[in-house]
Design an enzyme around this catalytic site. Structure first.
Site, PDB file in Angstrom:
ATOM      1  N   ARG A 167       0.871  -1.167   0.000  1.00  0.00           N
ATOM      2  CA  ARG A 167       0.000   0.000   0.000  1.00  0.00           C
ATOM      3  C   ARG A 167       0.910   1.220   0.000  1.00  0.00           C
ATOM      4  O   ARG A 167       1.761   1.373   0.858  1.00  0.00           O
ATOM      5  CB  ARG A 167      -0.888   0.013   1.249  1.00  0.00           C
ATOM      6  CG  ARG A 167      -1.942  -1.061   1.248  1.00  0.00           C
ATOM      7  CD  ARG A 167      -2.921  -0.857   2.386  1.00  0.00           C
ATOM      8  NE  ARG A 167      -2.242  -0.901   3.675  1.00  0.00           N
ATOM      9  CZ  ARG A 167      -2.041  -2.011   4.349  1.00  0.00           C
ATOM     10  NH1 ARG A 167      -2.465  -3.162   3.876  1.00  0.00           N
ATOM     11  NH2 ARG A 167      -1.438  -1.991   5.527  1.00  0.00           N
TER      12      ARG A 167
ATOM     13  N   ARG B 292      -0.319   9.960   2.127  1.00  0.00           N
ATOM     14  CA  ARG B 292      -1.659  10.482   2.423  1.00  0.00           C
ATOM     15  C   ARG B 292      -1.730  11.939   1.984  1.00  0.00           C
ATOM     16  O   ARG B 292      -0.770  12.690   2.174  1.00  0.00           O
ATOM     17  CB  ARG B 292      -1.946  10.381   3.927  1.00  0.00           C
ATOM     18  CG  ARG B 292      -1.992   8.962   4.443  1.00  0.00           C
ATOM     19  CD  ARG B 292      -2.164   8.956   5.952  1.00  0.00           C
ATOM     20  NE  ARG B 292      -2.147   7.578   6.464  1.00  0.00           N
ATOM     21  CZ  ARG B 292      -1.855   7.252   7.714  1.00  0.00           C
ATOM     22  NH1 ARG B 292      -1.570   8.209   8.596  1.00  0.00           N
ATOM     23  NH2 ARG B 292      -1.857   6.002   8.104  1.00  0.00           N
TER      24      ARG B 292
ATOM     25  N   ARG C  68      16.553 -11.677   8.399  1.00  0.00           N
ATOM     26  CA  ARG C  68      17.251 -10.504   8.890  1.00  0.00           C
ATOM     27  C   ARG C  68      17.154 -10.501  10.406  1.00  0.00           C
ATOM     28  O   ARG C  68      16.157 -10.951  10.982  1.00  0.00           O
ATOM     29  CB  ARG C  68      16.616  -9.218   8.346  1.00  0.00           C
ATOM     30  CG  ARG C  68      16.666  -9.089   6.839  1.00  0.00           C
ATOM     31  CD  ARG C  68      18.057  -8.947   6.291  1.00  0.00           C
ATOM     32  NE  ARG C  68      18.612  -7.601   6.575  1.00  0.00           N
ATOM     33  CZ  ARG C  68      19.846  -7.235   6.258  1.00  0.00           C
ATOM     34  NH1 ARG C  68      20.676  -8.099   5.680  1.00  0.00           N
ATOM     35  NH2 ARG C  68      20.278  -6.020   6.529  1.00  0.00           N
TER      36      ARG C  68
ATOM     37  N   ARG D 103      16.899   3.363  12.750  1.00  0.00           N
ATOM     38  CA  ARG D 103      16.053   4.245  13.548  1.00  0.00           C
ATOM     39  C   ARG D 103      16.548   4.281  14.991  1.00  0.00           C
ATOM     40  O   ARG D 103      17.344   3.430  15.409  1.00  0.00           O
ATOM     41  CB  ARG D 103      14.592   3.798  13.512  1.00  0.00           C
ATOM     42  CG  ARG D 103      14.334   2.401  14.056  1.00  0.00           C
ATOM     43  CD  ARG D 103      12.864   2.027  13.895  1.00  0.00           C
ATOM     44  NE  ARG D 103      12.559   0.704  14.437  1.00  0.00           N
ATOM     45  CZ  ARG D 103      11.346   0.182  14.501  1.00  0.00           C
ATOM     46  NH1 ARG D 103      10.301   0.868  14.059  1.00  0.00           N
ATOM     47  NH2 ARG D 103      11.152  -1.020  15.007  1.00  0.00           N
TER      48      ARG D 103
ATOM     49  N   GLU E   6      18.949   1.106  16.341  1.00  0.00           N
ATOM     50  CA  GLU E   6      18.575  -0.173  15.735  1.00  0.00           C
ATOM     51  C   GLU E   6      19.319  -0.394  14.413  1.00  0.00           C
ATOM     52  O   GLU E   6      19.261   0.441  13.514  1.00  0.00           O
ATOM     53  CB  GLU E   6      17.058  -0.179  15.497  1.00  0.00           C
ATOM     54  CG  GLU E   6      16.470  -1.507  15.129  1.00  0.00           C
ATOM     55  CD  GLU E   6      14.941  -1.467  15.161  1.00  0.00           C
ATOM     56  OE1 GLU E   6      14.338  -1.930  14.181  1.00  0.00           O
ATOM     57  OE2 GLU E   6      14.357  -0.971  16.150  1.00  0.00           O
TER      58      GLU E   6
ATOM     59  N   TYR F 205       6.149 -13.125   7.890  1.00  0.00           N
ATOM     60  CA  TYR F 205       6.101 -11.966   8.772  1.00  0.00           C
ATOM     61  C   TYR F 205       4.657 -11.781   9.213  1.00  0.00           C
ATOM     62  O   TYR F 205       3.758 -11.631   8.378  1.00  0.00           O
ATOM     63  CB  TYR F 205       6.602 -10.694   8.074  1.00  0.00           C
ATOM     64  CG  TYR F 205       6.509  -9.509   9.002  1.00  0.00           C
ATOM     65  CD1 TYR F 205       7.487  -9.280   9.967  1.00  0.00           C
ATOM     66  CD2 TYR F 205       5.405  -8.659   8.962  1.00  0.00           C
ATOM     67  CE1 TYR F 205       7.390  -8.224  10.851  1.00  0.00           C
ATOM     68  CE2 TYR F 205       5.304  -7.601   9.846  1.00  0.00           C
ATOM     69  CZ  TYR F 205       6.291  -7.391  10.786  1.00  0.00           C
ATOM     70  OH  TYR F 205       6.176  -6.356  11.676  1.00  0.00           O
TER      71      TYR F 205
ATOM     72  N   ASP G 137       2.037  -9.679  11.970  1.00  0.00           N
ATOM     73  CA  ASP G 137       1.765  -8.726  13.047  1.00  0.00           C
ATOM     74  C   ASP G 137       1.143  -9.475  14.218  1.00  0.00           C
ATOM     75  O   ASP G 137       0.609 -10.587  14.063  1.00  0.00           O
ATOM     76  CB  ASP G 137       0.822  -7.623  12.562  1.00  0.00           C
ATOM     77  CG  ASP G 137       1.544  -6.584  11.715  1.00  0.00           C
ATOM     78  OD1 ASP G 137       2.746  -6.357  11.946  1.00  0.00           O
ATOM     79  OD2 ASP G 137       0.903  -5.991  10.818  1.00  0.00           O
TER      80      ASP G 137
END
Length: 381
Positions: free
Chosen positions: A171, A175, A247, A277, A298, A346, A348
């Site tokens: 996606r 925005r 990873r 980050r 990180e 992966y 969530d």
């Protein structure tokens, strides 16, 4: 019945609870010294900040059943993930929104003007984008791609975006309003006392026994009616076809006074810093007050045998290797592979919980109907 579950993360805990409530005995084998897997949280000794030990986990879902499920075991506090990004020595909001566009290009565009502006920036010659890079260039143009995606992706995946499939940018993260909520899900929040307490409450049942610092040996399977395995799929078969590549992440923890960066997550999108980050963990619990602070820098790299696997690499050659392990697993009896590692996907947290509920319920139904139990309840390859 008597079950063994390998792994005390969300997959193992949810399946264990469902089976325990159905009257079965469950023994959990957890190789680490704590429950909750990579969602594990604990208090920092120096600052008392709640640390997301293996990197930040923000609960977000549109699945009402899953939201109600986790709220049974912990109060959830409101939390909105607002990510900032450094590129070209400037700070912007992510995902790319109207403020980001106007700041980046020094404009004052309206939503419709911004849509037209970005459409003109896109590379119209790319009609069928096949790679991550082509997808980004086609829809965003070179400047935003270079500024926010190219180098961050190289740091995160260890390869050029030209080598990654377009599907990774599923996606388009842009925005045309000023909404800077990183997620768009209906339900978002954080467990008030951390994820480890949440998982501990799920596991709090007389029919569940948890063994920490304990590896599961395949030879023990005969002692149980069925095994649910949430460890690595290739590891279960002793890597006989080779290792499935992941990873991994390295975290450099630092303690500081006061505030360090003023937000929970700051991405470093250009190549000026080697890390992807910096996360400041007291901002993940905004209902708490702390004079001191803890940050994690990180770094992403290729996962070695002794490392903790985080993200599966699902390129073409990896899927071919995965297919071999899936075919091998389907020959097994009395074991079901579940979760992120067991299915090499992966996932969530909300998807992990939803799948675990589905596995437990379908298992109970199939058992009652005296039908064969599959090695996988989800399509893996």
């Amino acid at each position: 019945m008597n079950f063994a579950i390998v792994g005390a993360g969300f997959s193992g805990a949810v399946i264990a609870r469902e089976l325990a409530e159905a009257g079965h005995k469950v023994t959990i084998f957890e190789s680490r010294n704590h429950i909750a897997g990579n969602c594990h949280t604990e208090r920092d000794a120096e600052s008392d900040v709640m640390l997301h030990v293996y990197g930040p986990h923000i609960f977000h879902t549109d699945n009402e059943e899953v939201w109600k499920y986790v709220n049974q075991y912990s109060a959830f506090m409101p939390y909105v993930n607002r990510v900032k990004a450094v590129t070209g020595n400037r700070v912007f909001s992510l995902p790319i929104n109207l403020l980001t566009i106007n700041q980046f290009f020094n404009k004052t565009l309206s939503p419709n003007e911004a849509k037209e502006f970005i459409a003109q920036k896109g590379d119209s010659s790319i009609t069928n984008p096949e790679t991550f890079e082509e997808q980004a260039l086609a829809f965003l143009g070179e400047e935003l791609y270079e500024g926010f995606f190219k180098y961050y992706t190289i740091k995160q995946w260890g390869m050029s975006p030209a080598e990654l499939p377009a599907s990774i940018l599923k996606r388009l993260p842009v925005r045309f309003n000023y909404d800077d909520n990183y997620f768009s899900h209906k339900y978002q929040g954080m467990p008030e006392h951390g994820y480890t307490v949440l998982v501990k409450n799920i596991l709090d049942h007389d029919n569940i026994t948890v063994h920490l610092n304990t590896e599961f040996n395949k030879s023990q399977a005969v002692e149980y009616d069925h095994v649910f395995y949430s460890g690595t799929l290739d590891g279960y078969f002793n890597y006989e076809f080779g290792r499935l590549p992941y990873r991994t992440l390295d975290f450099i923890k630092e303690n500081h006074e006061g505030d360090y960066q003023g937000c929970a997550v700051m991405n470093y999108c250009d190549n000026s810093k080697p890390f992807t980050r910096i996360t400041e963990h007291k901002y993940f619990s905004p209902w708490e007050n702390h004079e001191k602070t803890v940050i994690y820098k990180e770094y992403s790299r290729e996962c070695e045998p002794e490392d903790i696997p985080y993200y599966p690499i699902r390129q073409v050659k990896e899927k071919e290797l995965l297919q071999k392990y899936v075919e091998r697993a389907n020959q097994e009896k009395g074991i079901t592979f579940v979760g992120r590692l067991g299915t090499y996907r992966y996932l969530d947290m909300d998807v992990t919980i939803a799948e675990a509920l589905k596995v437990a319920r379908q298992f109970i139904q199939l058992t009652n109907e005296k039908k064969e139990i599959p090695s996988f309840f989800e399509q893996v390859v």
